[in-house]
Design a protein around this motif. Structure first.
Motif, PDB file in Angstrom:
ATOM      1  N   PHE A   1     -13.890   0.212 -13.938  1.00 57.44           N
ATOM      2  CA  PHE A   1     -13.347  -0.109 -12.629  1.00 57.44           C
ATOM      3  C   PHE A   1     -12.817   1.150 -11.963  1.00 57.44           C
ATOM      4  O   PHE A   1     -12.255   2.022 -12.614  1.00 57.44           O
ATOM      5  CB  PHE A   1     -12.200  -1.122 -12.746  1.00 57.44           C
ATOM      6  N   ASP A   2     -12.983   1.218 -10.651  1.00 58.42           N
ATOM      7  CA  ASP A   2     -12.443   2.334  -9.897  1.00 58.42           C
ATOM      8  C   ASP A   2     -10.923   2.273  -9.905  1.00 58.42           C
ATOM      9  O   ASP A   2     -10.336   1.193  -9.864  1.00 58.42           O
ATOM     10  CB  ASP A   2     -12.920   2.303  -8.439  1.00 58.42           C
ATOM     11  N   GLY A   3     -10.292   3.418  -9.914  1.00 62.34           N
ATOM     12  CA  GLY A   3      -8.834   3.488  -9.806  1.00 62.34           C
ATOM     13  C   GLY A   3      -8.406   3.356  -8.354  1.00 62.34           C
ATOM     14  O   GLY A   3      -9.226   3.272  -7.443  1.00 62.34           O
ATOM     15  N   PHE A   4      -7.108   3.330  -8.129  1.00 61.07           N
ATOM     16  CA  PHE A   4      -6.583   3.178  -6.785  1.00 61.07           C
ATOM     17  C   PHE A   4      -6.168   4.515  -6.230  1.00 61.07           C
ATOM     18  O   PHE A   4      -5.678   5.377  -6.941  1.00 61.07           O
ATOM     19  CB  PHE A   4      -5.379   2.231  -6.788  1.00 61.07           C
ATOM     20  N   ASP A   5      -6.374   4.673  -4.935  1.00 61.18           N
ATOM     21  CA  ASP A   5      -6.043   5.923  -4.277  1.00 61.18           C
ATOM     22  C   ASP A   5      -5.027   5.725  -3.159  1.00 61.18           C
ATOM     23  O   ASP A   5      -4.995   6.454  -2.191  1.00 61.18           O
ATOM     24  CB  ASP A   5      -7.303   6.589  -3.725  1.00 61.18           C
ATOM     25  N   GLY A   6      -4.209   4.685  -3.279  1.00 61.00           N
ATOM     26  CA  GLY A   6      -3.218   4.416  -2.240  1.00 61.00           C
ATOM     27  C   GLY A   6      -3.707   3.399  -1.229  1.00 61.00           C
ATOM     28  O   GLY A   6      -3.001   3.035  -0.319  1.00 61.00           O
ATOM     29  N   GLN A   7      -4.926   2.896  -1.380  1.00 65.99           N
ATOM     30  CA  GLN A   7      -5.473   1.891  -0.489  1.00 65.99           C
ATOM     31  C   GLN A   7      -5.358   0.523  -1.138  1.00 65.99           C
ATOM     32  O   GLN A   7      -4.864   0.362  -2.236  1.00 65.99           O
ATOM     33  CB  GLN A   7      -6.937   2.210  -0.171  1.00 65.99           C
ATOM     34  N   ASP A   8      -5.890  -0.475  -0.454  1.00 68.77           N
ATOM     35  CA  ASP A   8      -5.918  -1.843  -0.960  1.00 68.77           C
ATOM     36  C   ASP A   8      -4.541  -2.356  -1.352  1.00 68.77           C
ATOM     37  O   ASP A   8      -4.370  -3.040  -2.340  1.00 68.77           O
ATOM     38  CB  ASP A   8      -6.861  -1.967  -2.172  1.00 68.77           C
ATOM     39  N   GLY A   9      -3.526  -1.997  -0.558  1.00 67.37           N
ATOM     40  CA  GLY A   9      -2.197  -2.510  -0.818  1.00 67.37           C
ATOM     41  C   GLY A   9      -1.454  -1.797  -1.913  1.00 67.37           C
ATOM     42  O   GLY A   9      -0.395  -2.222  -2.320  1.00 67.37           O
ATOM     43  N   GLN A  10      -1.978  -0.695  -2.414  1.00 68.60           N
ATOM     44  CA  GLN A  10      -1.302   0.048  -3.464  1.00 68.60           C
ATOM     45  C   GLN A  10      -0.383   1.084  -2.829  1.00 68.60           C
ATOM     46  O   GLN A  10      -0.581   1.497  -1.702  1.00 68.60           O
ATOM     47  CB  GLN A  10      -2.315   0.741  -4.368  1.00 68.60           C
ATOM     48  N   ASP A  11       0.574   1.551  -3.549  1.00 70.15           N
ATOM     49  CA  ASP A  11       1.542   2.499  -3.008  1.00 70.15           C
ATOM     50  C   ASP A  11       1.230   3.946  -3.374  1.00 70.15           C
ATOM     51  O   ASP A  11       2.064   4.815  -3.209  1.00 70.15           O
ATOM     52  CB  ASP A  11       2.958   2.138  -3.474  1.00 70.15           C
ATOM     53  N   GLY A  12       0.040   4.207  -3.877  1.00 69.70           N
ATOM     54  CA  GLY A  12      -0.360   5.572  -4.173  1.00 69.70           C
ATOM     55  C   GLY A  12      -0.143   5.975  -5.613  1.00 69.70           C
ATOM     56  O   GLY A  12      -0.650   6.977  -6.048  1.00 69.70           O
ATOM     57  N   VAL A  13       0.624   5.200  -6.374  1.00 67.20           N
ATOM     58  CA  VAL A  13       0.834   5.535  -7.785  1.00 67.20           C
ATOM     59  C   VAL A  13       0.364   4.405  -8.692  1.00 67.20           C
ATOM     60  O   VAL A  13       0.701   4.365  -9.851  1.00 67.20           O
ATOM     61  CB  VAL A  13       2.320   5.872  -8.075  1.00 67.20           C
ATOM     62  N   GLY A  14      -0.411   3.483  -8.145  1.00 72.32           N
ATOM     63  CA  GLY A  14      -0.988   2.422  -8.947  1.00 72.32           C
ATOM     64  C   GLY A  14      -0.101   1.217  -9.157  1.00 72.32           C
ATOM     65  O   GLY A  14      -0.469   0.316  -9.875  1.00 72.32           O
ATOM     66  N   VAL A  15       1.059   1.162  -8.543  1.00 68.96           N
ATOM     67  CA  VAL A  15       1.941   0.012  -8.677  1.00 68.96           C
ATOM     68  C   VAL A  15       1.688  -0.919  -7.494  1.00 68.96           C
ATOM     69  O   VAL A  15       1.804  -0.510  -6.350  1.00 68.96           O
ATOM     70  CB  VAL A  15       3.432   0.430  -8.701  1.00 68.96           C
ATOM     71  N   PRO A  16       1.298  -2.171  -7.764  1.00 63.56           N
ATOM     72  CA  PRO A  16       1.009  -3.064  -6.646  1.00 63.56           C
ATOM     73  C   PRO A  16       2.272  -3.446  -5.891  1.00 63.56           C
ATOM     74  O   PRO A  16       3.369  -3.434  -6.451  1.00 63.56           O
ATOM     75  CB  PRO A  16       0.390  -4.286  -7.323  1.00 63.56           C
ATOM     76  N   PRO A  17       2.112  -3.786  -4.614  1.00 59.49           N
ATOM     77  CA  PRO A  17       3.258  -4.229  -3.835  1.00 59.49           C
ATOM     78  C   PRO A  17       3.850  -5.502  -4.429  1.00 59.49           C
ATOM     79  O   PRO A  17       3.121  -6.396  -4.849  1.00 59.49           O
ATOM     80  CB  PRO A  17       2.679  -4.509  -2.451  1.00 59.49           C
ATOM     81  N   ALA A  18       5.150  -5.555  -4.469  1.00 57.15           N
ATOM     82  CA  ALA A  18       5.847  -6.715  -5.011  1.00 57.15           C
ATOM     83  C   ALA A  18       7.114  -6.925  -4.205  1.00 57.15           C
ATOM     84  O   ALA A  18       7.843  -5.979  -3.938  1.00 57.15           O
ATOM     85  CB  ALA A  18       6.183  -6.480  -6.486  1.00 57.15           C
ATOM     86  N   PHE A  19       7.361  -8.177  -3.805  1.00 59.40           N
ATOM     87  CA  PHE A  19       8.588  -8.448  -3.061  1.00 59.40           C
ATOM     88  C   PHE A  19       9.174  -9.792  -3.454  1.00 59.40           C
ATOM     89  O   PHE A  19       8.493 -10.640  -4.039  1.00 59.40           O
ATOM     90  CB  PHE A  19       8.364  -8.365  -1.541  1.00 59.40           C
ATOM     91  N   GLU A  20      10.460  -9.937  -3.162  1.00 55.36           N
ATOM     92  CA  GLU A  20      11.201 -11.164  -3.444  1.00 55.36           C
ATOM     93  C   GLU A  20      11.700 -11.717  -2.120  1.00 55.36           C
ATOM     94  O   GLU A  20      12.138 -10.960  -1.256  1.00 55.36           O
ATOM     95  CB  GLU A  20      12.379 -10.854  -4.367  1.00 55.36           C
ATOM     96  N   ILE A  21      11.618 -13.026  -1.967  1.00 52.85           N
ATOM     97  CA  ILE A  21      12.052 -13.661  -0.731  1.00 52.85           C
ATOM     98  C   ILE A  21      12.826 -14.932  -1.069  1.00 52.85           C
ATOM     99  O   ILE A  21      12.473 -15.655  -1.999  1.00 52.85           O
ATOM    100  CB  ILE A  21      10.847 -13.968   0.190  1.00 52.85           C
ATOM    101  N   VAL A  22      13.898 -15.163  -0.325  1.00 56.68           N
ATOM    102  CA  VAL A  22      14.697 -16.384  -0.467  1.00 56.68           C
ATOM    103  C   VAL A  22      14.490 -17.183   0.810  1.00 56.68           C
ATOM    104  O   VAL A  22      14.646 -16.645   1.909  1.00 56.68           O
ATOM    105  CB  VAL A  22      16.196 -16.054  -0.651  1.00 56.68           C
ATOM    106  N   LEU A  23      14.135 -18.457   0.666  1.00 56.57           N
ATOM    107  CA  LEU A  23      13.875 -19.240   1.875  1.00 56.57           C
ATOM    108  C   LEU A  23      14.339 -20.666   1.740  1.00 56.57           C
ATOM    109  O   LEU A  23      14.557 -21.171   0.644  1.00 56.57           O
ATOM    110  CB  LEU A  23      12.390 -19.167   2.242  1.00 56.57           C
ATOM    111  N   ASP A  24      14.499 -21.281   2.901  1.00 54.66           N
ATOM    112  CA  ASP A  24      14.849 -22.692   2.995  1.00 54.66           C
ATOM    113  C   ASP A  24      13.642 -23.442   3.546  1.00 54.66           C
ATOM    114  O   ASP A  24      13.024 -23.006   4.523  1.00 54.66           O
ATOM    115  CB  ASP A  24      16.026 -22.908   3.950  1.00 54.66           C
ATOM    116  N   PHE A  25      13.307 -24.562   2.937  1.00 57.66           N
ATOM    117  CA  PHE A  25      12.259 -25.438   3.460  1.00 57.66           C
ATOM    118  C   PHE A  25      12.940 -26.473   4.352  1.00 57.66           C
ATOM    119  O   PHE A  25      13.792 -27.231   3.889  1.00 57.66           O
ATOM    120  CB  PHE A  25      11.524 -26.140   2.317  1.00 57.66           C
ATOM    121  N   THR A  26      12.567 -26.500   5.622  1.00 57.50           N
ATOM    122  CA  THR A  26      13.214 -27.398   6.584  1.00 57.50           C
ATOM    123  C   THR A  26      12.166 -28.230   7.322  1.00 57.50           C
ATOM    124  O   THR A  26      11.011 -27.804   7.473  1.00 57.50           O
ATOM    125  CB  THR A  26      14.020 -26.599   7.621  1.00 57.50           C
TER     126      THR A  26
END
Length: 169
Positions: free
Chosen positions: A27-52
């Motif tokens: 498999f090809d490595g990542f070069d900062g594209q496809d949602g990567q941050d340039g060091v091979g760590v995928p984007p990750a986030f946490e969100i708190v929400l209310d369902f209304t």
């Protein structure tokens, strides 16, 4: 005896010196594209929400960064806390009630992820503990890597992809 050892040694050398046809490319490595941050760590986030009811018990969250065409969103919910530690479960997750089911679910595009409630229960009858301040973690990974990790275990995903923290939203 010397002759046998000599024969085995020569045979072993021949085997280690042989070359076969080249195998398939990796498999090809990542070069900062496809949602990567340039060091091979995928984007990750946490969100708190209310369902209304005003939002039809759903929320669409734009990523805020570029995501490649083969990226897959993995979503986890903080299901419970045990001795101060969050227990994370992958979506979808189902709660069973006497009068129906509640399913925490999601879908995603290249631009956003949608969190929503599904099921057979009347959502307006739910206690606020099922709808308010729900904590989710989202990780975007390349689709070709999905089968290499136990996706049901957020800690395994974090370890496999080098995720040390989640950006709070």
């Amino acid at each position: 005896m010397k002759r046998i050892l000599t024969f085995i040694s020569v045979f072993a050398l021949l085997l280690t010196a042989c070359e076969g046809p080249q195998g398939p490319p990796g498999f090809d490595g990542f070069d900062g594209q496809d949602g990567q941050d340039g060091v091979g760590v995928p984007p990750a986030f946490e969100i708190v929400l209310d369902f209304t009811p005003e939002d039809n018990y759903e929320l669409i969250e734009p990523y805020g960064f570029e995501v490649g065409p083969t990226a897959v969103a993995l979503v986890y919910i903080s299901w419970e806390v045990d001795n101060g530690q969050d227990i994370w479960r992958p979506l979808p997750q189902t709660e069973y009630f006497e009068d129906g089911t509640l399913v925490y679910n999601f879908d995603f595009t290249q631009n956003d992820v949608r969190f929503f409630l599904d099921g057979t229960i009347d959502f307006s009858t739910l206690d606020s503990s099922y709808t308010d301040a729900q904590v989710f973690r989202v990780v975007l990974v390349p689709a070709e890597n999905v089968g290499r990790v136990d996706l049901s275990d957020l800690n395994a995903v974090m370890s496999a992809y080098g995720i040390e923290e989640f950006i709070k939203r």
